[in-house]
Design an enzyme around this catalytic site. Structure first.
Site, short mmCIF file in Angstrom:
data_model
loop_
_atom_site.label_atom_id
_atom_site.label_comp_id
_atom_site.label_asym_id
_atom_site.label_seq_id
_atom_site.Cartn_x
_atom_site.Cartn_y
_atom_site.Cartn_z
CE LYS A 53 -82.30 -98.00 42.88
NZ LYS A 53 -82.91 -96.77 43.36
CD GLN A 97 -86.61 -95.54 43.53
OE1 GLN A 97 -85.77 -96.35 43.90
NE2 GLN A 97 -86.39 -94.71 42.52
CG ASP A 120 -79.96 -93.26 47.66
OD1 ASP A 120 -79.33 -93.87 46.76
OD2 ASP A 120 -81.18 -93.35 47.81
#
Ligand code: NDP
Length: 287
Positions: A53, A97, A120
């Site tokens: 990422k 994460q 997200d």
């Protein structure tokens, strides 16, 4: 024989547009979107995801700031970090994460992220906006990427039967809502669905997000269906495969997304898309 939905190529094209927009932001406002990445513990797969990422952020001009915490970190310390990132004006998006260690309540941490920085799209506020079909709000990356894949092949969900297998909060439920928003007639299947094969066989659009290699068989699929395989399963051989039996499904579908190279690249691409969006919206709020 189905045509392949090339997620890598679609993602590349979108990334090019994202980079151009970010170059424009830098020229006009002297600012680059900033992403705060929070990684707890030393799970090698999570470290690999985060590295990928971050590399992609760099490629398009997003500044990413990594916060590595030991697995022993307390929930209070982690929440304090999130609050700091919430207050930091140079950070426009926050990525936590998952999975987090068992002693930390993931929901509590994700809910602490400011909705405007929730790139997200997991925050209940953003999920609520999605359910209402309201303007604004950040949407979860994988479902957003799936909708872009459908658009990339000119597949308009309007009036089609869309079957979604899987009802998780991060894939199944939000993609079902997005398909409904685009006027599909949506069926959502899960582990207690009585006749999965029959339900699957009705889908003009089939989205499968289960996490079980090859569970959906090729001969279940409606001839001509568009198949989006979200599953990402590692076989003992190390090979990654989807939830759909790819070889036999190719004979029935009109389009199919492969694993790897289908949904995966789009998920990361949509993280970049959301980070840019969050940065642009923060500029608008300040001007
Ligand atoms: P979850 O485990 O959260 O959800 C799985 C869903 O599948 C559940 O709703 C479950 O039903 C359903 N399910 C399980 N077994 C069956 C069955 N036998 N028949 C029908 N439905 C079943 O998974 P996620 O949604 O997080 O992820 C699904 C897959 O997608 C995984 O392989 C994951 O790795 C992959 N993924 C890939 C991404 C990418 O970018 N490529 C991003 C996110 C996920 P129930 O609710 O009843 O338990």
């Amino acid at each position: 024989m189905a045509m392949i939905i090339d997620g890598r190529a679609v993602a590349r094209e979108i990334q090019k547009q994202i980079k151009e927009e970010i170059d424009g932001l830098k020229r006009r406002w002297g600012m680059a979107p900033g992403l705060g990445v929070v990684l707890v513990g030393d799970d090698p797969a999570s470290h690999l995801y985060v590295r990928n990422k971050e590399k992609m952020c760099k490629d398009v001009g997003i500044r990413s700031e990594e916060h590595l915490l030991p697995a022993s970190v307390s929930e209070r310390e982690l929440l304090a970090l999130i609050h700091n990132l919430n207050r930091n004006k140079e950070i426009h998006g926050i990525l936590v994460q998952l999975p987090l260690p068992a002693h930390i309540r993931s929901n509590k941490v994700l809910d602490a992220v400011l909705p405007q920085k929730d790139v997200d799209g997991f925050h209940p506020y953003n999920q609520g906006l999605l359910l209402q079909g309201a303007e604004g709000g950040l949407r979860p990356c994988t479902p957003l990427g799936i909708m872009k894949l459908l658009d990339s092949i000119g597949c308009d969900p309007k009036g089609k039967n869309a079957v979604v297998v899987g009802r998780s909060n991060i894939v199944g439920k939000p993609v079902a809502v997005m398909l409904l928003e685009r006027h599909a007639t949506v069926t959502v299947c899960h582990s207690r669905t009585a006749q999965l094969k029959d339900e699957v066989g009705r889908g003009d659009i089939l989205v499968v997000a289960i996490g079980k290699a090859g569970l959906v068989r090729g001969d279940w699929i409606k001839p001509g269906a568009v198949v989006i395989d979200v599953g990402s399963n590692r076989l003992p051989s190390g090979k990654f495969v989807g939830d759909v039996e790819f070889e036999s499904a190719k004979d029935k579908a009109s389009w199919i997304s492969p694993v790897p190279g289908g949904v995966g690249p789009m998920t990361i691409c949509m993280l970049l898309f959301n980070t840019l969006r969050a940065a642009k919206e923060s500029l608008q709020r300040e001007s």
